[in-house]
Design an enzyme around this catalytic site. Sequence first.
Site, PDB file in Angstrom:
ATOM      1  N   CYS A  57      63.353  72.922  20.237  1.00 37.08           N
ATOM      2  CA  CYS A  57      62.555  71.767  20.697  1.00 37.08           C
ATOM      3  C   CYS A  57      63.402  70.773  21.478  1.00 37.08           C
ATOM      4  O   CYS A  57      62.869  69.862  22.113  1.00 37.08           O
ATOM      5  CB  CYS A  57      61.898  71.084  19.505  1.00 37.08           C
ATOM      6  SG  CYS A  57      60.978  72.205  18.446  1.00 37.08           S
ATOM      7  N   CYS A 180      51.240  65.785  11.613  1.00 36.47           N
ATOM      8  CA  CYS A 180      51.850  66.895  12.365  1.00 36.47           C
ATOM      9  C   CYS A 180      51.588  66.739  13.858  1.00 36.47           C
ATOM     10  O   CYS A 180      50.521  66.282  14.269  1.00 36.47           O
ATOM     11  CB  CYS A 180      51.234  68.227  11.948  1.00 36.47           C
ATOM     12  SG  CYS A 180      51.271  68.547  10.181  1.00 36.47           S
ATOM     13  N   LYS A 302      53.325  63.469  18.460  1.00 39.05           N
ATOM     14  CA  LYS A 302      52.144  63.405  17.588  1.00 39.05           C
ATOM     15  C   LYS A 302      50.840  63.449  18.377  1.00 39.05           C
ATOM     16  O   LYS A 302      49.933  64.193  18.026  1.00 39.05           O
ATOM     17  CB  LYS A 302      52.236  62.127  16.737  1.00 39.05           C
ATOM     18  CG  LYS A 302      51.027  61.759  15.941  1.00 39.05           C
ATOM     19  CD  LYS A 302      50.808  62.668  14.747  1.00 39.05           C
ATOM     20  CE  LYS A 302      49.987  63.878  15.005  1.00 39.05           C
ATOM     21  NZ  LYS A 302      48.545  63.741  14.986  1.00 39.05           N
ATOM     22  N   HIS A 306      53.291  68.596  21.828  1.00 41.54           N
ATOM     23  CA  HIS A 306      54.669  69.085  21.725  1.00 41.54           C
ATOM     24  C   HIS A 306      54.776  70.516  22.273  1.00 41.54           C
ATOM     25  O   HIS A 306      54.935  71.473  21.522  1.00 41.54           O
ATOM     26  CB  HIS A 306      55.115  69.015  20.269  1.00 41.54           C
ATOM     27  CG  HIS A 306      56.537  69.433  20.029  1.00 41.54           C
ATOM     28  ND1 HIS A 306      57.514  69.395  21.010  1.00 41.54           N
ATOM     29  CD2 HIS A 306      57.153  69.895  18.900  1.00 41.54           C
ATOM     30  CE1 HIS A 306      58.660  69.826  20.501  1.00 41.54           C
ATOM     31  NE2 HIS A 306      58.469  70.145  19.239  1.00 41.54           N
TER      32      HIS A 306
HETATM   33  N1  COA Z   1      46.913  66.335  14.808  1.00 40.96           N
HETATM   34  C1  COA Z   1      45.632  65.922  14.893  1.00 40.96           C
HETATM   35  N2  COA Z   1      44.578  66.753  14.983  1.00 40.96           N
HETATM   36  C2  COA Z   1      44.849  68.063  14.992  1.00 40.96           C
HETATM   37  C3  COA Z   1      46.156  68.580  14.897  1.00 40.96           C
HETATM   38  C4  COA Z   1      47.203  67.660  14.813  1.00 40.96           C
HETATM   39  N3  COA Z   1      48.464  68.082  14.716  1.00 40.96           N
HETATM   40  N4  COA Z   1      46.120  69.936  14.929  1.00 40.96           N
HETATM   41  C5  COA Z   1      44.814  70.268  15.044  1.00 40.96           C
HETATM   42  N5  COA Z   1      44.049  69.145  15.069  1.00 40.96           N
HETATM   43  C6  COA Z   1      42.586  69.063  15.130  1.00 40.96           C
HETATM   44  C7  COA Z   1      42.009  69.922  16.235  1.00 40.96           C
HETATM   45  O1  COA Z   1      41.849  69.170  17.420  1.00 40.96           O
HETATM   46  C8  COA Z   1      40.689  70.312  15.650  1.00 40.96           C
HETATM   47  O2  COA Z   1      39.788  69.224  15.789  1.00 40.96           O
HETATM   48  P1  COA Z   1      38.214  69.481  16.071  1.00 40.96           P
HETATM   49  O3  COA Z   1      37.710  70.254  14.859  1.00 40.96           O
HETATM   50  O4  COA Z   1      37.666  68.089  16.190  1.00 40.96           O
HETATM   51  O5  COA Z   1      38.177  70.280  17.316  1.00 40.96           O
HETATM   52  C9  COA Z   1      40.986  70.464  14.159  1.00 40.96           C
HETATM   53  O6  COA Z   1      42.115  69.638  13.902  1.00 40.96           O
HETATM   54  C10 COA Z   1      41.298  71.887  13.736  1.00 40.96           C
HETATM   55  O7  COA Z   1      42.209  72.449  14.685  1.00 40.96           O
HETATM   56  P2  COA Z   1      42.999  73.805  14.416  1.00 40.96           P
HETATM   57  O8  COA Z   1      43.710  74.178  15.677  1.00 40.96           O
HETATM   58  O9  COA Z   1      42.061  74.806  13.789  1.00 40.96           O
HETATM   59  O10 COA Z   1      44.056  73.333  13.346  1.00 40.96           O
HETATM   60  P3  COA Z   1      45.025  74.263  12.516  1.00 40.96           P
HETATM   61  O11 COA Z   1      44.711  74.047  11.072  1.00 40.96           O
HETATM   62  O12 COA Z   1      45.056  75.656  13.035  1.00 40.96           O
HETATM   63  O13 COA Z   1      46.459  73.636  12.852  1.00 40.96           O
HETATM   64  C11 COA Z   1      48.351  72.367  12.239  1.00 40.96           C
HETATM   65  C12 COA Z   1      46.818  72.359  12.378  1.00 40.96           C
HETATM   66  C13 COA Z   1      48.786  70.965  11.824  1.00 40.96           C
HETATM   67  C14 COA Z   1      48.782  73.385  11.193  1.00 40.96           C
HETATM   68  C15 COA Z   1      48.981  72.721  13.640  1.00 40.96           C
HETATM   69  O14 COA Z   1      48.633  71.702  14.562  1.00 40.96           O
HETATM   70  C16 COA Z   1      50.484  72.877  13.554  1.00 40.96           C
HETATM   71  O15 COA Z   1      50.994  73.914  13.158  1.00 40.96           O
HETATM   72  N6  COA Z   1      51.263  71.850  13.985  1.00 40.96           N
HETATM   73  C17 COA Z   1      52.716  71.891  13.913  1.00 40.96           C
HETATM   74  C18 COA Z   1      53.302  72.619  15.110  1.00 40.96           C
HETATM   75  C19 COA Z   1      54.796  72.777  14.948  1.00 40.96           C
HETATM   76  O16 COA Z   1      55.286  73.091  13.873  1.00 40.96           O
HETATM   77  N7  COA Z   1      55.569  72.555  16.022  1.00 40.96           N
HETATM   78  C20 COA Z   1      56.999  72.618  15.967  1.00 40.96           C
HETATM   79  C21 COA Z   1      57.524  71.371  15.345  1.00 40.96           C
HETATM   80  S1  COA Z   1      59.259  71.433  14.979  1.00 40.96           S
END
Ligand code: COA
Length: 358
Positions: A57, A180, A302, A306
């Site tokens: 990252c 996240c 956030k 990312h």
């Molecule tokens: N913040 C806010 N809203 C989020 C979100 C986030 N991080 N991630 C997803 N959403 C929302 C989506 O827009 C969606 O909204 P909607 O129903 O109104 O359309 C809903 O949540 C579901 O989205 P979905 O893609 O099915 O979520 P998910 O459960 O598959 O994934 C996380 C959610 C947090 C697990 C995923 O965003 C994630 O893995 N983030 C971390 C990524 C990471 O690790 N990057 C490297 C960092 S070192």
Amino acid sequence: MDGAFASVDRGADRRDVSEAFLATLGFGGHQIGNAAAALAEEAGLVGVPVTRVENACASGGFALRSALAAVSAGASPLVLVTGVEKMTDVTNARRRYWLGVSGDTEWERSAGLTFAGVYGLVASRYFAEHGDASEALAEVASKNHENGALNPNAHFHRRVTRAEVLAAPRVARPLGLFDCCPVSDGAAALLLSPPELAHRFTDTPVYVDAAGAGTDFLAVQERPELTRFRASHRAAHEAFRSAGWNRSDVSFLEVHDCFTIAELLALEDLGFAAPGEAPRMTLSGATRRDGRLPVNPDGGLKAKGHPIGATGVSQVYEIFLQLRGQAGLRQVAGADHALAHNVGGAGATAAVSLFSVG
Ligand code: COA
């Protein structure tokens, strides 16, 4: 190191670009080798040397640092720095697998630990050492979503209240959905030139005053402490020493808030808050856009998103706009000095750069 950004206020010619750097993890379906040649082809720069930088990252921050070294070597009027990631074309399971390559494989990834899981451990440890900081984490998320709502390039334009953050489903305790960063596609690019040539391209160059960097053990279990990222601390120390700045010189920060706890750690690791003091500082409103030290006016990882390799480059794009007074509704009043902080994995690599205008 010293370099200046050249905008295209007066136009620029591809033939002036003598070198380029490409930051990318090469994620999921796009895990390609020799991506540098693809950039040369797509950017109309075939023949120009291009180097791919992969520091997870933090790839973008390290690409900027390499580009500065190239600028300082003096051979080129313009050096291109790009970052790119395409993350949304793979399934959730495959995504978790690919993201894990930026951490320890033997003890973390193979055991099923995700990045949200690692940062959940970091947050739990932070709570154990300094008390429950849930409200401050919720404030980080709410503030950054508020800023992202004003950024046309942000992934999310939706505002969230602290209460919504606290009530959201948990992903890795104590972190919930709004703690996240999302999974994003994105790209960003910068042009750097030596300061003495910048006025060929613009009357308002932005100067890169220093670029520090550091590393730490890849596996968090090897580190003496979980609540301090020594790579960030080292990178900041190098940058401030090299620029001769004090912390009080800085108008605003772009920090690596991949999870809300990371923004609190950044304030402490970079020397803007004493250990354990970042929650109080955050809850005081100091890091809001109109606060004493605004943090992540573009929405941060956030809310802006990312896209791994693009993130460190896009932080600098925001700084470029802010320092030139071109950030529109999210403009930080009077911004003239800024810091970019870009972290790889769970703190194993970090780059910190300092910028000024005028
Ligand atoms: N913040 C806010 N809203 C989020 C979100 C986030 N991080 N991630 C997803 N959403 C929302 C989506 O827009 C969606 O909204 P909607 O129903 O109104 O359309 C809903 O949540 C579901 O989205 P979905 O893609 O099915 O979520 P998910 O459960 O598959 O994934 C996380 C959610 C947090 C697990 C995923 O965003 C994630 O893995 N983030 C971390 C990524 C990471 O690790 N990057 C490297 C960092 S070192």
